[in-house]
Motif scaffolding. Structure first.
Motif, PDB file in Angstrom:
ATOM      1  N   PHE A  85       0.812  -1.208   0.000  1.00  0.00           N
ATOM      2  CA  PHE A  85       0.000   0.000   0.000  1.00  0.00           C
ATOM      3  C   PHE A  85       0.855   1.272   0.000  1.00  0.00           C
ATOM      4  N   TRP A 134      -0.398   6.616   4.145  1.00  0.00           N
ATOM      5  CA  TRP A 134      -0.306   5.156   4.033  1.00  0.00           C
ATOM      6  C   TRP A 134      -1.182   4.480   5.086  1.00  0.00           C
ATOM      7  N   ARG A 179      -4.806   4.849   4.313  1.00  0.00           N
ATOM      8  CA  ARG A 179      -5.169   3.946   3.221  1.00  0.00           C
ATOM      9  C   ARG A 179      -5.416   2.525   3.754  1.00  0.00           C
ATOM     10  N   TRP A 237      -8.837   0.370   3.722  1.00  0.00           N
ATOM     11  CA  TRP A 237      -8.961  -0.991   3.177  1.00  0.00           C
ATOM     12  C   TRP A 237      -9.703  -1.896   4.160  1.00  0.00           C
TER      13      TRP A 237
END
Length: 181
Positions: A42, A65, A68, A72
């Motif tokens: 990622f 990061w 993210r 997810w």
């Protein structure tokens, strides 16, 4: 059938590079059917280039990061899919970002002797994270606090035993049938 659906769970296998996060997370996934993800995948290319060059990431580079990754897990939660994520999650503040995603994120902290980790990193091939960054990771590592749900496991154990211990200590149900939860 209603009422027999298992609760959605989210587990982050954490620790410094070389602790065995990916191997143990994959073992947990195999035993339970939790959907596996490798946090390294990622990272934006700029982060990978920095680490490949031996430059540690700073918090500014990590926040997007981590958001993210939380996203997810949140997306999988909305789909009713349980997850296991291999992610360093070195600081409490990083784990806090991950917990802003789905409810009830649990952690498996792989911890152990630095000599063993350094030896693993020296033998590892094909990974962009150089062994030279281990000391920077150890310097910022914050161990799980008592109010953080999770377990600490000693990396001196074989990976299969670590995965089995994580499943048992977190009370994760074993894989069933064809469905993946």
């Amino acid at each position: 059938m209603t009422g027999d659906r298992r609760p959605v769970r989210h587990v982050v296998v954490m620790g410094v590079s070389g602790a065995g996060k990916t191997t143990v997370a994959l073992g947990i996934s195999e035993r339970t059917g939790l959907r596996f993800a490798e946090a390294d995948e990622f990272h934006p290319s700029a982060n990978v280039a920095r680490m490949r060059a031996g430059v540690p990431l700073d918090d500014e580079a990590r926040w997007p990061w981590l958001r993210r990754l939380a996203g997810w897990m949140t997306d999988r939660h909305a789909e009713g899919i349980s997850t296991v994520l291999a992610c360093s999650a070195l600081k409490r503040s990083y784990r806090d970002v991950l917990r802003q995603g789905p409810p009830d994120v649990e952690f498996v902290h792989l911890h152990g002797q630095v000599e063993l980790i350094r030896d693993r990193l020296d033998r590892r091939a094909g990974h962009y994270m150089p062994a030279s960054l281990l000391d920077s990771q150890r310097a910022i590592l914050e161990h799980l606090e008592p109010d953080e749900p999770g377990v600490v496991l000693d990396i001196g154990l074989p990976p299969d035993e670590l995965a089995a211990a994580a499943v048992a200590r977190l009370g994760l149900p074993p894989r069933t049938g064809a469905g993946q939860h």
